[in-house]
Write a protein that holds these residues in place. Structure first.
Motif, short mmCIF file in Angstrom:
data_model
loop_
_atom_site.label_atom_id
_atom_site.label_comp_id
_atom_site.label_asym_id
_atom_site.label_seq_id
_atom_site.Cartn_x
_atom_site.Cartn_y
_atom_site.Cartn_z
N SER A 4 0.83 -1.20 0.00
CA SER A 4 0.00 0.00 0.00
C SER A 4 0.87 1.25 0.00
N ILE A 5 0.35 2.33 -0.58
CA ILE A 5 1.07 3.59 -0.65
C ILE A 5 0.24 4.68 0.00
N LYS A 6 0.83 5.35 0.99
CA LYS A 6 0.18 6.50 1.62
C LYS A 6 1.04 7.74 1.39
N ILE A 7 0.44 8.75 0.77
CA ILE A 7 1.11 10.03 0.57
C ILE A 7 0.58 10.97 1.65
N CYS A 8 1.45 11.36 2.56
CA CYS A 8 1.02 12.14 3.72
C CYS A 8 1.42 13.62 3.57
N GLY A 9 0.88 14.43 4.47
CA GLY A 9 1.23 15.84 4.48
C GLY A 9 0.65 16.61 3.31
N VAL A 10 -0.51 16.20 2.81
CA VAL A 10 -1.18 16.93 1.74
C VAL A 10 -1.81 18.20 2.32
N THR A 11 -1.57 19.33 1.65
CA THR A 11 -1.99 20.62 2.22
C THR A 11 -2.92 21.43 1.33
N THR A 12 -3.10 21.02 0.07
CA THR A 12 -3.93 21.80 -0.85
C THR A 12 -4.95 20.92 -1.56
N VAL A 13 -6.01 21.54 -2.04
CA VAL A 13 -7.02 20.83 -2.81
C VAL A 13 -6.40 20.26 -4.09
N GLU A 14 -5.54 21.06 -4.72
CA GLU A 14 -4.91 20.62 -5.97
C GLU A 14 -4.11 19.34 -5.75
N ASP A 15 -3.32 19.31 -4.69
CA ASP A 15 -2.53 18.12 -4.40
C ASP A 15 -3.40 16.94 -3.98
N ALA A 16 -4.48 17.23 -3.30
CA ALA A 16 -5.41 16.17 -2.89
C ALA A 16 -5.99 15.47 -4.12
N LEU A 17 -6.36 16.25 -5.12
CA LEU A 17 -6.90 15.68 -6.34
C LEU A 17 -5.82 14.93 -7.11
N MET A 18 -4.63 15.50 -7.16
CA MET A 18 -3.52 14.85 -7.87
C MET A 18 -3.17 13.52 -7.23
N VAL A 19 -3.04 13.50 -5.90
CA VAL A 19 -2.71 12.26 -5.20
C VAL A 19 -3.84 11.24 -5.36
N SER A 20 -5.08 11.73 -5.33
CA SER A 20 -6.23 10.84 -5.49
C SER A 20 -6.20 10.11 -6.81
N GLU A 21 -5.70 10.78 -7.83
CA GLU A 21 -5.70 10.22 -9.19
C GLU A 21 -4.38 9.54 -9.54
N SER A 22 -3.42 9.53 -8.62
CA SER A 22 -2.07 9.07 -8.92
C SER A 22 -1.92 7.55 -8.86
N GLY A 23 -2.84 6.90 -8.17
CA GLY A 23 -2.69 5.46 -7.94
C GLY A 23 -2.30 5.14 -6.50
N ALA A 24 -2.14 6.19 -5.67
CA ALA A 24 -1.88 5.97 -4.24
C ALA A 24 -3.12 5.37 -3.59
N ASP A 25 -2.91 4.70 -2.47
CA ASP A 25 -4.02 4.05 -1.77
C ASP A 25 -4.63 4.92 -0.69
#
Length: 228
Positions: A4-25
Protein backbone atom coordinates in the motif's frame (compact mmCIF):
# COMPACT_ATOMS: atom_id res chain seq x y z
CA UNK A 1 4.16 -8.63 -3.32
CA UNK A 2 1.41 -6.09 -2.60
CA UNK A 3 2.37 -2.81 -0.96
CA UNK A 4 0.00 0.00 0.00
CA UNK A 5 1.07 3.59 -0.65
CA UNK A 6 0.18 6.50 1.62
CA UNK A 7 1.11 10.03 0.57
CA UNK A 8 1.02 12.14 3.72
CA UNK A 9 1.23 15.84 4.48
CA UNK A 10 -1.18 16.93 1.74
CA UNK A 11 -1.99 20.62 2.22
CA UNK A 12 -3.93 21.80 -0.85
CA UNK A 13 -7.02 20.83 -2.81
CA UNK A 14 -4.91 20.62 -5.97
CA UNK A 15 -2.53 18.12 -4.40
CA UNK A 16 -5.41 16.17 -2.89
CA UNK A 17 -6.90 15.68 -6.34
CA UNK A 18 -3.52 14.85 -7.87
CA UNK A 19 -2.71 12.26 -5.20
CA UNK A 20 -6.23 10.84 -5.49
CA UNK A 21 -5.70 10.22 -9.19
CA UNK A 22 -2.07 9.07 -8.92
CA UNK A 23 -2.69 5.46 -7.94
CA UNK A 24 -1.88 5.97 -4.24
CA UNK A 25 -4.02 4.05 -1.77
CA UNK A 26 -4.26 6.62 1.03
CA UNK A 27 -3.90 10.35 1.46
CA UNK A 28 -2.73 11.81 4.78
CA UNK A 29 -3.64 15.17 6.30
CA UNK A 30 -2.07 16.68 9.42
CA UNK A 31 -4.39 18.68 11.65
CA UNK A 32 -3.32 20.87 14.58
CA UNK A 33 0.26 19.55 14.57
CA UNK A 34 2.00 22.74 15.70
CA UNK A 35 5.52 21.48 15.01
CA UNK A 36 4.89 20.74 11.31
CA UNK A 37 4.83 23.11 8.32
CA UNK A 38 2.36 20.70 6.71
CA UNK A 39 -0.27 21.05 9.42
CA UNK A 40 -3.70 22.45 8.61
CA UNK A 41 -6.53 23.88 10.64
CA UNK A 42 -9.62 21.73 10.83
CA UNK A 43 -11.41 24.16 8.49
CA UNK A 44 -8.81 23.82 5.72
CA UNK A 45 -8.53 20.09 6.31
CA UNK A 46 -12.27 19.63 5.93
CA UNK A 47 -12.12 20.88 2.35
CA UNK A 48 -9.51 18.26 1.49
CA UNK A 49 -11.43 15.50 3.27
CA UNK A 50 -14.54 16.40 1.28
CA UNK A 51 -12.83 16.50 -2.12
CA UNK A 52 -10.41 13.55 -1.88
CA UNK A 53 -11.31 10.50 -3.93
CA UNK A 54 -9.31 7.94 -1.97
CA UNK A 55 -9.40 7.11 1.77
CA UNK A 56 -8.07 9.98 3.89
CA UNK A 57 -6.03 9.45 7.05
CA UNK A 58 -6.16 12.12 9.76
CA UNK A 59 -2.76 12.49 11.44
CA UNK A 60 -2.56 13.99 14.93
CA UNK A 61 0.33 14.42 17.34
CA UNK A 62 -0.08 14.41 21.13
CA UNK A 63 -3.56 15.92 21.10
CA UNK A 64 -5.88 15.14 24.02
CA UNK A 65 -8.13 12.17 23.25
CA UNK A 66 -11.16 14.44 23.49
CA UNK A 67 -9.82 16.65 20.70
CA UNK A 68 -8.94 13.64 18.53
CA UNK A 69 -12.48 12.34 18.99
CA UNK A 70 -13.93 15.74 18.12
CA UNK A 71 -11.81 15.92 14.94
CA UNK A 72 -12.81 12.38 14.03
CA UNK A 73 -16.49 13.17 14.40
CA UNK A 74 -16.20 16.29 12.26
CA UNK A 75 -13.83 15.12 9.52
CA UNK A 76 -14.95 11.48 9.32
CA UNK A 77 -11.58 10.05 8.23
CA UNK A 78 -10.96 6.52 7.02
CA UNK A 79 -8.36 6.25 9.79
CA UNK A 80 -6.81 8.33 12.55
CA UNK A 81 -3.02 8.08 12.79
CA UNK A 82 -1.71 8.86 16.27
CA UNK A 83 1.84 10.01 15.57
CA UNK A 84 3.05 11.23 18.96
CA UNK A 85 3.45 9.77 22.42
CA UNK A 86 -0.09 8.49 22.74
CA UNK A 87 -0.65 5.40 24.86
CA UNK A 88 -2.74 2.25 24.64
CA UNK A 89 -5.16 3.95 27.02
CA UNK A 90 -5.66 6.76 24.51
CA UNK A 91 -6.38 4.22 21.78
CA UNK A 92 -8.99 2.48 23.93
CA UNK A 93 -10.72 5.78 24.67
CA UNK A 94 -10.86 6.72 20.99
CA UNK A 95 -11.98 3.39 19.53
CA UNK A 96 -14.89 3.24 21.97
CA UNK A 97 -16.37 6.34 20.36
CA UNK A 98 -14.99 6.81 16.84
CA UNK A 99 -15.95 4.32 14.12
CA UNK A 100 -12.79 4.32 12.01
CA UNK A 101 -9.42 2.58 11.97
CA UNK A 102 -6.77 3.74 14.43
CA UNK A 103 -3.14 3.67 13.30
CA UNK A 104 -0.17 4.26 15.63
CA UNK A 105 3.25 5.59 14.72
CA UNK A 106 6.25 4.20 16.59
CA UNK A 107 9.62 5.89 16.18
CA UNK A 108 12.97 4.22 15.62
CA UNK A 109 16.12 6.28 16.36
CA UNK A 110 18.20 7.11 13.30
CA UNK A 111 21.30 6.53 15.42
CA UNK A 112 20.80 3.17 17.09
CA UNK A 113 21.81 2.97 20.72
CA UNK A 114 22.52 0.02 22.96
CA UNK A 115 19.18 0.62 24.66
CA UNK A 116 17.16 -0.15 21.51
CA UNK A 117 15.53 -3.56 21.69
CA UNK A 118 13.54 -5.04 18.82
CA UNK A 119 11.66 -7.33 21.23
CA UNK A 120 10.43 -4.32 23.19
CA UNK A 121 9.08 -2.67 20.03
CA UNK A 122 7.32 -5.89 19.03
CA UNK A 123 5.75 -6.08 22.49
CA UNK A 124 4.68 -2.44 22.21
CA UNK A 125 3.09 -3.16 18.82
CA UNK A 126 1.20 -6.13 20.25
CA UNK A 127 -0.06 -4.01 23.14
CA UNK A 128 -1.30 -1.29 20.80
CA UNK A 129 -3.01 -3.84 18.56
CA UNK A 130 -4.69 -5.42 21.56
CA UNK A 131 -5.95 -1.96 22.53
CA UNK A 132 -7.59 -1.54 19.13
CA UNK A 133 -4.90 -0.28 16.77
CA UNK A 134 -5.33 -1.51 13.20
CA UNK A 135 -2.00 -0.62 11.63
CA UNK A 136 1.45 0.39 12.80
CA UNK A 137 3.71 2.98 11.16
CA UNK A 138 7.46 2.69 11.80
CA UNK A 139 9.01 6.15 11.40
CA UNK A 140 12.38 7.70 12.21
CA UNK A 141 13.40 9.88 15.15
CA UNK A 142 16.43 12.17 15.24
CA UNK A 143 18.04 14.36 17.88
CA UNK A 144 18.11 18.06 16.99
CA UNK A 145 19.18 20.75 19.40
CA UNK A 146 19.25 18.23 22.21
CA UNK A 147 15.61 17.26 21.58
CA UNK A 148 14.22 14.05 20.11
CA UNK A 149 12.33 14.93 16.92
CA UNK A 150 9.75 12.26 16.09
CA UNK A 151 8.59 11.95 12.51
CA UNK A 152 8.80 14.41 9.64
CA UNK A 153 12.58 14.06 9.63
CA UNK A 154 13.05 13.10 5.99
CA UNK A 155 15.68 10.65 7.21
CA UNK A 156 15.76 6.89 7.07
CA UNK A 157 16.53 4.69 10.04
CA UNK A 158 18.22 1.28 10.00
CA UNK A 159 15.89 -0.80 7.83
CA UNK A 160 17.35 -4.01 9.21
CA UNK A 161 15.56 -3.11 12.46
CA UNK A 162 12.29 -2.65 10.60
CA UNK A 163 12.87 -5.98 8.86
CA UNK A 164 13.37 -7.73 12.20
CA UNK A 165 10.30 -6.06 13.70
CA UNK A 166 8.19 -6.95 10.67
CA UNK A 167 9.21 -10.61 10.74
CA UNK A 168 8.34 -10.88 14.44
CA UNK A 169 4.84 -9.47 14.19
CA UNK A 170 1.86 -10.49 12.10
CA UNK A 171 0.43 -6.98 12.21
CA UNK A 172 0.24 -4.61 9.26
CA UNK A 173 3.36 -2.42 9.14
CA UNK A 174 3.81 0.80 7.20
CA UNK A 175 7.44 1.84 6.66
CA UNK A 176 8.05 5.60 6.88
CA UNK A 177 10.99 7.95 7.30
CA UNK A 178 13.01 9.23 4.35
CA UNK A 179 11.28 7.12 1.69
CA UNK A 180 11.80 8.49 -1.85
CA UNK A 181 11.31 7.27 -5.42
CA UNK A 182 15.04 6.45 -5.43
CA UNK A 183 15.11 4.17 -2.37
CA UNK A 184 11.56 2.80 -2.17
CA UNK A 185 12.40 -0.36 -4.14
CA UNK A 186 15.28 -1.21 -1.80
CA UNK A 187 13.07 -0.48 1.21
CA UNK A 188 10.27 -2.74 0.06
CA UNK A 189 12.51 -5.62 -1.00
CA UNK A 190 14.41 -5.53 2.30
CA UNK A 191 11.66 -4.87 4.84
CA UNK A 192 8.64 -6.31 2.96
CA UNK A 193 6.24 -3.91 4.71
CA UNK A 194 2.50 -3.90 4.19
CA UNK A 195 2.83 -0.33 2.98
CA UNK A 196 5.05 2.73 2.61
CA UNK A 197 4.15 6.11 4.10
CA UNK A 198 5.94 9.22 2.88
CA UNK A 199 5.72 12.96 2.52
CA UNK A 200 8.93 14.93 1.91
CA UNK A 201 10.20 12.32 -0.56
CA UNK A 202 7.67 13.51 -3.16
CA UNK A 203 7.79 17.25 -2.48
CA UNK A 204 9.22 20.38 -4.07
CA UNK A 205 8.93 22.15 -0.71
CA UNK A 206 7.24 21.31 2.60
CA UNK A 207 3.58 20.62 1.87
CA UNK A 208 3.84 20.99 -1.92
CA UNK A 209 3.76 17.65 -3.73
CA UNK A 210 5.56 17.09 -7.04
CA UNK A 211 3.52 15.23 -9.65
CA UNK A 212 6.56 13.71 -11.35
CA UNK A 213 8.00 12.43 -8.06
CA UNK A 214 4.63 10.98 -7.07
CA UNK A 215 4.34 9.22 -10.45
CA UNK A 216 7.88 7.86 -10.20
CA UNK A 217 7.19 6.50 -6.74
CA UNK A 218 3.88 4.89 -7.70
CA UNK A 219 5.35 3.32 -10.86
CA UNK A 220 8.35 1.95 -8.96
CA UNK A 221 6.17 0.33 -6.30
CA UNK A 222 3.71 -1.12 -8.82
CA UNK A 223 6.57 -2.50 -10.94
CA UNK A 224 7.77 -4.47 -7.89
CA UNK A 225 4.29 -5.96 -7.55
CA UNK A 226 3.94 -6.88 -11.23
CA UNK A 227 4.43 -10.59 -12.02
CA UNK A 228 7.54 -11.45 -14.00
Amino acid sequence: MSCSIKICGVTTVEDALMVSESGADYLGVLVNVSRSPRSLTREKAKTIFNIARIPVVLLTFDLPSEEVIELGRELKPFAIQLAGNETEKDVREIVKIIDCEIWKTLHIPVVEGDTFKVDEVVEEINNFVEAGTGRIVLDSAVIKGGKLLKGGTGQTFDWSLAEKINTQTKNFIFLAGGITPDNVKEAILQVKPGGVDLSSGVENSPGKKDLNLVKRLINTVRDIEAPI
